[in-house]
Scaffold this active site. Structure first.
Site, PDB file in Angstrom:
ATOM      1  N   GLU A 141       0.794  -1.245   0.000  1.00 56.98           N
ATOM      2  CA  GLU A 141       0.000   0.000   0.000  1.00 56.98           C
ATOM      3  C   GLU A 141       0.826   1.296   0.000  1.00 56.98           C
ATOM      4  OE1 GLU A 141      -2.632  -0.478   3.354  1.00 56.98           O
ATOM      5  OE2 GLU A 141      -3.755  -2.050   2.369  1.00 56.98           O
ATOM      6  N   GLU A 248      -6.116 -10.659  -1.139  1.00 61.72           N
ATOM      7  CA  GLU A 248      -6.919 -10.417   0.075  1.00 61.72           C
ATOM      8  C   GLU A 248      -8.408 -10.393  -0.255  1.00 61.72           C
ATOM      9  OE1 GLU A 248      -5.571  -7.035   2.382  1.00 61.72           O
ATOM     10  OE2 GLU A 248      -3.474  -7.409   1.895  1.00 61.72           O
TER      11      GLU A 248
HETATM   12  C1  GLA Z   1      -4.965  -4.245   4.293  1.00 62.42           C
HETATM   13  C2  GLA Z   1      -3.736  -5.015   4.691  1.00 62.42           C
HETATM   14  C3  GLA Z   1      -4.092  -6.294   5.380  1.00 62.42           C
HETATM   15  C4  GLA Z   1      -5.201  -6.099   6.391  1.00 62.42           C
HETATM   16  C5  GLA Z   1      -6.372  -5.443   5.749  1.00 62.42           C
HETATM   17  C6  GLA Z   1      -7.497  -5.272   6.748  1.00 62.42           C
HETATM   18  O1  GLA Z   1      -5.561  -4.705   3.160  1.00 62.42           O
HETATM   19  O2  GLA Z   1      -2.900  -5.337   3.626  1.00 62.42           O
HETATM   20  O3  GLA Z   1      -2.963  -6.772   6.027  1.00 62.42           O
HETATM   21  O4  GLA Z   1      -4.742  -5.319   7.466  1.00 62.42           O
HETATM   22  O5  GLA Z   1      -5.969  -4.189   5.269  1.00 62.42           O
HETATM   23  O6  GLA Z   1      -7.682  -6.411   7.505  1.00 62.42           O
END
Ligand code: GLA
Length: 341
Positions: A141, A248
């Site tokens: 990020e 994710e």
């Molecule tokens: C982001 C992070 C993850 C997690 C999510 C929320 O996407 O990459 O590690 O913290 O937020 O759970």
């Protein structure tokens, strides 16, 4: 257990077997779900990721004090069950302790100190799991969602400068030359941010930084992003010769603006829409499975998700293929069907 449940079990194909020829099927786990979802995990998934246990604040809460117990347990679970492990994550602006950015004499750490800390953290963590973790989210990020700037404001950027990203990849590659190294982000399919991620990764490649892939977080919902935007993002990142991991994935039943808190169970209509969305996503993943080599959900079943009470308090969410009882939802069956449609 009744005869019927035994029969049902036999009739439920294992998700990871159905997709074996295409990509890994992963789940994010934590010490609780490793117990409460043990059976489901070992049945349907062939890859795991630590939801939190490999983040900087968990692994090195104080300088030089490494706490690997929970992460080790996860890796041991994966080994016992013949699963792959994705490492998450080495350098991130969140869930990183303050000490990392502070000098011993008070005030801000300088560039050399921060780079040294970054390197020793990466050496320690990546080195420990060399051979058992095959892929790492090296930087998480770093790109900003809006505005002209490509990189978001962060202490890493502020203290080290733009090359903090290249350095993280170089250190990770030195620590384990065989690990696949990913840049991971959310809103990865939003055109404006997609172009920034593309530009960042392209410049890393041009500088000969050892990067092997782009992680598409895929925190999606019933309406957004549009399939066309996801396709465009996949094509754009793949055009750089990068491997793609969906890292994710969850499909929230609520649009971003939707703040309702009255539901105690998902409506039929929501579940149907969710199944349609999942079918569309997996058809797309299958189409691009030369590039996409892993699809990880950010959880496994609806009994536990980080989306419970976030971003709206007192609201449960049901974002996965399996329900709160670990039974397959319509979404599961549509994902199974998607492999042949
Ligand atoms: C982001 C992070 C993850 C997690 C999510 C929320 O996407 O990459 O590690 O913290 O937020 O759970």
């Amino acid at each position: 257990m009744t005869d019927q449940t035994v029969d049902q079990k036999v009739a439920i194909p294992k998700l990871h077997e159905v997709y074996r020829e295409r990509f890994h099927i992963g789940a994010a786990v934590n010490p609780t779900t490793l117990i409460t979802q043990k059976e489901l995990l070992s049945q349907h998934f062939n890859s795991v990721t630590a939801e939190n246990e490999m983040k900087f604040e968990r692994i090195q809460p104080e300088e030089g004090r490494y706490t690997f117990e929970a992460a080790d347990q996860l890796v041991a679970f994966a080994m016992e069950n013949n699963m792959a492990v994705r490492g998450h994550t080495l350098v991130w602006h969140n869930q990183t302790p303050d000490w990392v950015f502070e000098s011993h004499s008070g005030g801000k750490a300088d560039r050399e100190t921060l780079l040294t800390r970054m390197k020793s953290h990466i050496d320690e963590v990546v080195g420990r799991y060399k051979g058992s973790i095959y892929a790492w989210d090296v930087v998480n990020e770093a790109v900003s969602d809006s505005g002209e700037q490509i990189l978001r404001k962060s202490k890493w950027l502020d203290v080290i400068g733009e090359d903090f990203i290249a350095k993280a990849f170089e250190y990770a590659h030195e620590a384990d030359p065989n690990a696949l190294l990913f840049y991971n982000d959310y809103n990865e399919s939003v055109p404006e941010k997609r172009e920034k991620i593309y530009a960042l990764v392209k410049s890393l490649i041009e500088q000969r930084v050892p990067i092997h892939g782009v992680g598409l977080q895929a925190h999606w919902n019933l309406l957004h992003p549009a399939l066309d935007h996801i396709r465009e993002a996949i094509e754009r990142y793949a055009s750089l010769g990068m491997k793609l991991h969906i890292t994710e994935m969850d499909v929230s039943l609520f649009a971003h603006e939707d703040k309702r808190t009255d539901l105690t169970a998902p409506t039929e209509e929501m579940l149907e829409l969710q199944a349609e969305r999942y079918a569309g996503f997996f058809r797309l993943f299958k189409e691009y499975s030369d590039h996409i080599t892993s699809v990880t959900f950010w959880g496994a079943a609806d009994d536990y998700t980080w989306l419970d009470h976030f971003p709206v308090r007192n609201r449960k969410n049901w974002p996965f293929l399996f329900d709160t009882q670990h039974k397959p939802k319509a979404s599961y069956w549509d994902v199974i069907d998607a492999v042949q449609s």
